[in-house]
Design a protein around this motif. Structure first.
Motif, PDB file in Angstrom:
ATOM      1  N   ILE A 161      46.757  37.205  27.966  1.00 56.49           N
ATOM      2  CA  ILE A 161      45.333  36.883  27.864  1.00 56.49           C
ATOM      3  C   ILE A 161      44.759  37.006  29.265  1.00 56.49           C
ATOM      4  O   ILE A 161      45.106  36.229  30.157  1.00 56.49           O
ATOM      5  CB  ILE A 161      45.104  35.473  27.308  1.00 56.49           C
ATOM      6  CG1 ILE A 161      45.817  35.303  25.957  1.00 56.49           C
ATOM      7  CG2 ILE A 161      43.599  35.197  27.169  1.00 56.49           C
ATOM      8  CD1 ILE A 161      45.832  33.868  25.448  1.00 56.49           C
ATOM      9  N   ALA A 162      43.923  38.014  29.482  1.00 55.12           N
ATOM     10  CA  ALA A 162      43.311  38.258  30.789  1.00 55.12           C
ATOM     11  C   ALA A 162      41.868  37.761  30.756  1.00 55.12           C
ATOM     12  O   ALA A 162      41.033  38.333  30.051  1.00 55.12           O
ATOM     13  CB  ALA A 162      43.370  39.743  31.127  1.00 55.12           C
ATOM     14  N   ILE A 163      41.604  36.706  31.493  1.00 57.06           N
ATOM     15  CA  ILE A 163      40.280  36.077  31.465  1.00 57.06           C
ATOM     16  C   ILE A 163      39.486  36.414  32.724  1.00 57.06           C
ATOM     17  O   ILE A 163      39.954  36.237  33.846  1.00 57.06           O
ATOM     18  CB  ILE A 163      40.414  34.539  31.340  1.00 57.06           C
ATOM     19  CG1 ILE A 163      41.027  34.178  29.972  1.00 57.06           C
ATOM     20  CG2 ILE A 163      39.052  33.862  31.527  1.00 57.06           C
ATOM     21  CD1 ILE A 163      41.244  32.689  29.777  1.00 57.06           C
ATOM     22  N   THR A 164      38.304  36.917  32.505  1.00 58.66           N
ATOM     23  CA  THR A 164      37.327  37.116  33.569  1.00 58.66           C
ATOM     24  C   THR A 164      36.200  36.136  33.297  1.00 58.66           C
ATOM     25  O   THR A 164      35.822  35.925  32.143  1.00 58.66           O
ATOM     26  CB  THR A 164      36.793  38.557  33.553  1.00 58.66           C
ATOM     27  OG1 THR A 164      37.898  39.461  33.648  1.00 58.66           O
ATOM     28  CG2 THR A 164      35.832  38.806  34.704  1.00 58.66           C
ATOM     29  N   ARG A 165      35.680  35.501  34.349  1.00 53.88           N
ATOM     30  CA  ARG A 165      34.694  34.448  34.087  1.00 53.88           C
ATOM     31  C   ARG A 165      33.662  34.353  35.197  1.00 53.88           C
ATOM     32  O   ARG A 165      33.930  34.691  36.344  1.00 53.88           O
ATOM     33  CB  ARG A 165      35.361  33.091  33.891  1.00 53.88           C
ATOM     34  CG  ARG A 165      35.819  32.372  35.161  1.00 53.88           C
ATOM     35  CD  ARG A 165      36.997  33.022  35.816  1.00 53.88           C
ATOM     36  NE  ARG A 165      37.553  32.201  36.895  1.00 53.88           N
ATOM     37  CZ  ARG A 165      38.088  32.704  37.999  1.00 53.88           C
ATOM     38  NH1 ARG A 165      38.107  34.003  38.207  1.00 53.88           N
ATOM     39  NH2 ARG A 165      38.606  31.903  38.924  1.00 53.88           N
ATOM     40  N   THR A 166      32.476  33.897  34.813  1.00 48.79           N
ATOM     41  CA  THR A 166      31.462  33.581  35.807  1.00 48.79           C
ATOM     42  C   THR A 166      31.698  32.163  36.302  1.00 48.79           C
ATOM     43  O   THR A 166      32.297  31.338  35.609  1.00 48.79           O
ATOM     44  CB  THR A 166      30.037  33.696  35.222  1.00 48.79           C
ATOM     45  OG1 THR A 166      29.914  32.785  34.115  1.00 48.79           O
ATOM     46  CG2 THR A 166      29.752  35.115  34.752  1.00 48.79           C
TER      47      THR A 166
ATOM     48  N   ARG B 161      41.471  41.055  26.535  1.00 51.02           N
ATOM     49  CA  ARG B 161      40.608  40.969  27.710  1.00 51.02           C
ATOM     50  C   ARG B 161      39.355  40.175  27.339  1.00 51.02           C
ATOM     51  O   ARG B 161      38.537  40.633  26.543  1.00 51.02           O
ATOM     52  CB  ARG B 161      40.254  42.367  28.198  1.00 51.02           C
ATOM     53  CG  ARG B 161      41.487  43.224  28.524  1.00 51.02           C
ATOM     54  CD  ARG B 161      41.130  44.679  28.745  1.00 51.02           C
ATOM     55  NE  ARG B 161      40.475  45.244  27.569  1.00 51.02           N
ATOM     56  CZ  ARG B 161      39.843  46.418  27.554  1.00 51.02           C
ATOM     57  NH1 ARG B 161      39.763  47.133  28.656  1.00 51.02           N
ATOM     58  NH2 ARG B 161      39.269  46.858  26.459  1.00 51.02           N
ATOM     59  N   VAL B 162      39.227  38.994  27.924  1.00 54.98           N
ATOM     60  CA  VAL B 162      38.167  38.064  27.540  1.00 54.98           C
ATOM     61  C   VAL B 162      37.224  37.825  28.718  1.00 54.98           C
ATOM     62  O   VAL B 162      37.680  37.563  29.835  1.00 54.98           O
ATOM     63  CB  VAL B 162      38.761  36.708  27.100  1.00 54.98           C
ATOM     64  CG1 VAL B 162      37.652  35.770  26.611  1.00 54.98           C
ATOM     65  CG2 VAL B 162      39.820  36.911  26.019  1.00 54.98           C
ATOM     66  N   PHE B 163      35.932  37.927  28.451  1.00 54.99           N
ATOM     67  CA  PHE B 163      34.922  37.578  29.459  1.00 54.99           C
ATOM     68  C   PHE B 163      34.226  36.299  29.010  1.00 54.99           C
ATOM     69  O   PHE B 163      33.729  36.214  27.885  1.00 54.99           O
ATOM     70  CB  PHE B 163      33.887  38.689  29.621  1.00 54.99           C
ATOM     71  CG  PHE B 163      32.935  38.457  30.761  1.00 54.99           C
ATOM     72  CD1 PHE B 163      33.276  38.841  32.046  1.00 54.99           C
ATOM     73  CD2 PHE B 163      31.710  37.837  30.556  1.00 54.99           C
ATOM     74  CE1 PHE B 163      32.412  38.625  33.114  1.00 54.99           C
ATOM     75  CE2 PHE B 163      30.837  37.604  31.612  1.00 54.99           C
ATOM     76  CZ  PHE B 163      31.192  38.001  32.896  1.00 54.99           C
ATOM     77  N   ILE B 164      34.207  35.305  29.887  1.00 57.53           N
ATOM     78  CA  ILE B 164      33.616  34.008  29.565  1.00 57.53           C
ATOM     79  C   ILE B 164      32.447  33.741  30.507  1.00 57.53           C
ATOM     80  O   ILE B 164      32.569  33.880  31.728  1.00 57.53           O
ATOM     81  CB  ILE B 164      34.677  32.892  29.673  1.00 57.53           C
ATOM     82  CG1 ILE B 164      35.755  33.110  28.601  1.00 57.53           C
ATOM     83  CG2 ILE B 164      34.039  31.510  29.517  1.00 57.53           C
ATOM     84  CD1 ILE B 164      36.925  32.163  28.680  1.00 57.53           C
ATOM     85  N   TYR B 165      31.322  33.371  29.915  1.00 59.46           N
ATOM     86  CA  TYR B 165      30.123  33.119  30.708  1.00 59.46           C
ATOM     87  C   TYR B 165      29.332  31.983  30.078  1.00 59.46           C
ATOM     88  O   TYR B 165      29.672  31.470  29.005  1.00 59.46           O
ATOM     89  CB  TYR B 165      29.253  34.382  30.788  1.00 59.46           C
ATOM     90  CG  TYR B 165      28.474  34.663  29.523  1.00 59.46           C
ATOM     91  CD1 TYR B 165      27.106  34.379  29.440  1.00 59.46           C
ATOM     92  CD2 TYR B 165      29.107  35.191  28.386  1.00 59.46           C
ATOM     93  CE1 TYR B 165      26.394  34.622  28.270  1.00 59.46           C
ATOM     94  CE2 TYR B 165      28.398  35.437  27.227  1.00 59.46           C
ATOM     95  CZ  TYR B 165      27.053  35.153  27.169  1.00 59.46           C
ATOM     96  OH  TYR B 165      26.358  35.380  26.019  1.00 59.46           O
ATOM     97  N   ALA B 166      28.279  31.584  30.749  1.00 64.36           N
ATOM     98  CA  ALA B 166      27.335  30.597  30.211  1.00 64.36           C
ATOM     99  C   ALA B 166      26.004  30.813  30.912  1.00 64.36           C
ATOM    100  O   ALA B 166      25.927  31.533  31.912  1.00 64.36           O
ATOM    101  CB  ALA B 166      27.845  29.181  30.424  1.00 64.36           C
ATOM    102  N   SER B 167      24.974  30.196  30.401  1.00 65.26           N
ATOM    103  CA  SER B 167      23.659  30.321  31.037  1.00 65.26           C
ATOM    104  C   SER B 167      23.719  29.712  32.437  1.00 65.26           C
ATOM    105  O   SER B 167      24.592  28.898  32.763  1.00 65.26           O
ATOM    106  CB  SER B 167      22.595  29.594  30.215  1.00 65.26           C
ATOM    107  OG  SER B 167      22.799  28.186  30.307  1.00 65.26           O
TER     108      SER B 167
END
Length: 208
Positions: free
Chosen positions: A6-11, A125-131
């Motif tokens: 699980i490859a996580i990219t995040r803001t 490949r997961v991208f995690i973000y929020a406002s």
């Protein structure tokens, strides 16, 4: 072999690191971020202090150089004067990630892992973000800072991550085509995000 990654990219402030740790704990697998520095040091013979210093120094810089040094799987030989360059330190971290994927399941956060492992058959490949407001609230709670300090922290980290990603991959950090799944933690709780990721892992990747 049913290893998966699980490859996580995040803001910054979106909770991606927390979600990664929750997934690693659920599956009883390793969670890699800075731990890669030690493994890359052992693999290359380059001192851990150099990896740690490069990692810390780079994060203090707002931007990388204008041109890109897209990773192609190469390693700079020990006899080269560039053997301990920042580019080669990245190369060895990438080498470790690819070798680990053949040996075990794991969660990795950042490190352009989605690009490095793009040809691995069982990587999500997961991208995690929020406002922006949600990220601000998260950072103010986590680091106990003022709104102004949180604004600065988010702006700096996101600028660094974007520049780091583009420099090493040649791709845009926020381009949805780089990822298999994009999650908004302002809309879904961390637990809900974990369940959605687990659903894909258990119904798709592990069964291949």
């Amino acid at each position: 072999m049913n290893n998966f990654v699980i490859a996580i990219t995040r803001t910054c402030g979106s909770g991606g690191t927390t979600i990664g740790k929750m997934l690693a704990e659920h599956y009883g697998i390793e969670w890699y971020d800075k731990e890669l520095l030690k493994l890359a040091s052992e693999d290359s013979g380059i001192s851990y202090e150099l990896f740690e210093k490069a990692d810390s120094t780079l994060q203090k810089k707002p931007l990388f150089r204008a041109y890109k040094k897209v990773y192609r799987g190469e390693l700079i030989p020990p006899e080269s004067s560039d053997f301990t360059s920042n580019d080669n330190l990245f190369n060895y971290q990438a080498k470790v990630l690819k070798e680990l994927a053949k040996q075990e399941s794991y969660v990795v956060v950042g490190r352009a892992a989605d690009f490095i492992l793009k040809d691995f058959p069982r990587v999500l490949r997961v991208f995690i973000y929020a406002s922006h407001e949600n990220c601000l609230r998260h950072e103010m709670e986590v680091i106990g800072s003022s709104r102004e300090e949180a604004e600065e922290e988010i702006a700096h980290k996101n600028a660094y991550r974007e520049a780091y990603y583009e420099y090493h991959t040649g791709n845009k950090w926020l381009d949805a085509r780089n990822y298999d799944l994009i999650l908004d933690t302002g809309r879904f709780s961390y637990e809900e995000c974990v369940m959605m990721i687990r659903g894909i892992i258990e119904n798709t990747l592990i069964k291949r």
